[in-house]
Enzyme design. Structure first.
Site, mmCIF file in Angstrom:
data_model
loop_
_atom_site.group_PDB
_atom_site.id
_atom_site.type_symbol
_atom_site.label_atom_id
_atom_site.label_comp_id
_atom_site.label_asym_id
_atom_site.label_seq_id
_atom_site.Cartn_x
_atom_site.Cartn_y
_atom_site.Cartn_z
ATOM 1 N N GLY A 215 1.022 -1.089 0.419
ATOM 2 C CA GLY A 215 -0.402 -0.120 -0.068
ATOM 3 C C GLY A 215 0.457 1.773 -0.079
ATOM 4 O O GLY A 215 2.013 1.189 0.428
ATOM 5 N N SER A 216 0.142 2.175 -0.658
ATOM 6 C CA SER A 216 0.842 3.263 0.006
ATOM 7 C C SER A 216 0.630 4.208 1.409
ATOM 8 O O SER A 216 -0.139 2.878 1.866
ATOM 9 C CB SER A 216 0.255 4.703 -1.740
ATOM 10 O OG SER A 216 0.499 3.791 -2.639
ATOM 11 N N GLY A 217 1.440 5.072 1.305
ATOM 12 C CA GLY A 217 1.332 5.601 2.937
ATOM 13 C C GLY A 217 2.421 5.467 3.639
ATOM 14 O O GLY A 217 2.614 6.381 5.232
ATOM 15 N N HIS A 218 3.285 4.497 3.097
ATOM 16 C CA HIS A 218 4.866 3.697 3.880
ATOM 17 C C HIS A 218 6.076 4.241 3.020
ATOM 18 O O HIS A 218 6.885 4.738 3.217
ATOM 19 C CB HIS A 218 4.389 2.287 3.738
ATOM 20 C CG HIS A 218 3.424 1.699 4.658
ATOM 21 N ND1 HIS A 218 3.575 1.948 6.287
ATOM 22 C CD2 HIS A 218 2.455 1.284 3.637
ATOM 23 C CE1 HIS A 218 1.808 1.056 5.896
ATOM 24 N NE2 HIS A 218 1.398 0.829 4.936
ATOM 25 N N HIS B 31 0.002 -0.023 9.965
ATOM 26 C CA HIS B 31 -1.734 0.894 9.866
ATOM 27 C C HIS B 31 -2.420 0.865 10.629
ATOM 28 O O HIS B 31 -3.229 0.881 10.460
ATOM 29 C CB HIS B 31 -2.151 -0.251 8.505
ATOM 30 C CG HIS B 31 -0.990 -0.969 7.698
ATOM 31 N ND1 HIS B 31 -0.871 -2.184 8.150
ATOM 32 C CD2 HIS B 31 -0.789 -0.080 6.487
ATOM 33 C CE1 HIS B 31 0.019 -2.234 6.970
ATOM 34 N NE2 HIS B 31 -0.210 -1.294 5.648
ATOM 35 N N ASP C 251 -2.524 -8.747 0.165
ATOM 36 C CA ASP C 251 -1.154 -8.703 -0.457
ATOM 37 C C ASP C 251 -0.855 -10.837 -0.829
ATOM 38 O O ASP C 251 -0.651 -10.837 -2.168
ATOM 39 C CB ASP C 251 -0.110 -8.132 0.049
ATOM 40 C CG ASP C 251 -0.081 -6.728 0.560
ATOM 41 O OD1 ASP C 251 0.484 -5.882 -0.606
ATOM 42 O OD2 ASP C 251 0.040 -6.330 1.379
#
Lengths: 332, 332
Positions: B54-57, B219, B110
């Site tokens: 995911g994005s945001g990491h 998360h 995933d």
């Protein structure tokens, strides 16, 4: 205050302990507890580069010490100038017999302490010349450059000056390269949240939710406007308008540095960069050297800064020269 | 929500636009809008390395694509798995005829999407083998490794696997190196504040001021204890106790990675590192490879993660091999 600290009054020294433990290949302690010097020294004597400033802006300032960058750094408490003694000790550490270039930012405390330190160094027989960065074009009108603060543009000044010193240039030539860099550089910041100095325990300024402060300084100094928080694209436009209105970049190759102020997610810095890149190209300005990341921060402040430097062939060469440090590494 | 975004539902694509504009020397677009591949490909065909998440990491995951690291990356929305189609497209981009190693983290989405993508790739005649990182030792008991999440230890897995691929090793050997890395790695996080996914507009979990969540996931997944916020030295002790109780590091050389979760000032990461370094040495464990910075984040979450990897001669060599990417560069 929910932070990763011990005694709030000892954050700077606790942090330096960790820096030295983590990076013995880059930084070594000196006799002065607030001065670090590069672990790497070339065989040939070179002009020494010194910078310094308050803590809380990491990786600035100590993160820009290393091969191809600064030789020594004077470290202040959080958001406070290093002492004159610290700058003086840093000059002595950096000196290799060819003089010292002190490249720092335009703040009252730093100016005073550097000035005193230069006099002390002169008694040691060390010639120190200075360049005072004043790239923040929101911090005073264009006809008052002496009142403008130095911000993230300092990184490009250190990079160019450090590369010139590594080429073996003399002190005047190193100073010329650093001055040319900062004279061709403008920066502006936008703040989205305040930050808290651990020893204070609470923010010493306020940014209301839903508003952004355009032109905010690296310590929360007031900007030029408080506006409702705008979309990233509008932020990009506001920042560019101020910078491009201050210096003519038309037709130039430029270095672009988008730095987070601490808490802004990296993905959002790239959102901003995308707009900056597009807007520059639309104005016949070519972003040919690009840095996006947390290069010059203000503790956990949310927000961004934008820096643009006009590049001639010399500055382009100097920015691309090899360097290694915590904050910026360029492969050889 | 005071952030540097446009439409909250388009943060990922807006960010990718900026990444591609900023780093054409590292990353190029592909036919799939959520797949990027390395701009650099060696002349010799090598095992292809793929990751995704995911994005945001950021800088994970796309920040670890480049020479000596991953060849292609599948990118999900913020905190969401990439689709099976994305992983499949990334496999095709990475494939150079010697098979593909997919090195990713243990999350339900995933796992499901990689599994489907592996089947799709098999129909193309591409052999894909996987290593699923599960280094977060706070996310499930020791006898349930299949329930443990992958976190910042993935970076060391990519580094070792990427270096092994660059050496010309075959797929089995690359997989072995990646698996050995993660099997010798344990991580744990401490959260000090929540974070906000732009499309949600408010935090989907809470950390009360004055408390810290030990073992928090990337998360905001619940950890193992909510405690009053402790001094950095105690945080270091709590994190180390959990990791060292899970795997025996005594007498070993180790890689240490201290990563901020987004909003924690870099100087505080060094405060923590100083204690970790001292405590490890007191237990006859040698921190011989050290990374301190924002390597694997969770938007603007405040907090830290600690990762330790036992190093043998092979892993030490692979971690020090040259690499270049947004998130991690090692000089040659």
């Amino acid at each position: 205050m929910n932070r990763v600290i011990n005694d709030p009054d000892r954050v700077t020294e606790d942090s330096l302990t960790g820096v030295l433990a983590a990076h013995p290949d880059l930084l070594v302690a000196t006799d002065h507890p607030r001065v670090l010097r590069s672990a790497v020294r070339s065989g040939e004597p070179r002009v020494g580069l010194v910078t310094g400033g308050g803590s809380g802006h990491e990786p600035a300032f100590l993160g820009y010490v290393g091969p191809g960058l600064c030789d020594a750094v004077a470290i202040g408490e959080v958001f406070a100038s290093p002492t004159a003694k610290s700058f003086h000790a840093a000059f002595r550490e950096a000196d290799q017999g060819r003089g010292v270039a002190c490249l720092y930012g335009n703040y009252a405390g730093d100016n005073m302490n550097v000035k005193m330190a230069v006099k002390l160094a002169a008694k040691d027989g060390i010639r120190v010349e200075t360049v005072v960065a004043n790239d923040d074009c929101a911090s005073a009108p264009r006809d008052q450059p002496e009142h403008r603060r130095g911000v993230a543009g300092e990184i490009l000044m250190w990079k160019a000056g450090g590369a010139r010193a590594a080429e073996g240039a003399d002190l005047d030539a190193v100073i010329d390269a650093a001055r040319k860099t900062i004279d061709n550089t403008r920066s502006i910041g936008i703040g989205l949240s305040a930050c808290t100095i651990p020893a204070n325990g609470k923010p010493n300024f306020t940014i209301e939710p839903g508003t952004m402060e355009v032109g905010i300084g690296h310590h929360g100094e007031h900007g030029i406007a408080v506006l409702p928080t705008a979309p990233a694209k509008e932020m990009a436009g506001i920042m560019l308008e101020k910078i491009l209105g201050d210096l003519d970049y038309t037709g130039e190759n430029v270095a672009v540095l988008v730095s987070g102020l601490g808490a802004t997610p990296l993905m959002e810095l790239y959102v901003l960069y995308g707009h900056i890149d597009e807007m520059l190209r639309a104005r016949n300005i070519t972003p040919s050297y690009r840095l996006v990341g947390n290069y010059f921060t203000s503790l956990e402040m949310m927000g961004v800064s934008l820096t643009l430097t006009r590049l001639d062939a010399e500055l382009d060469r100097l920015l691309r020269a090899p360097a290694r440090s915590i904050g910026l590494s360029v492969a050889g």
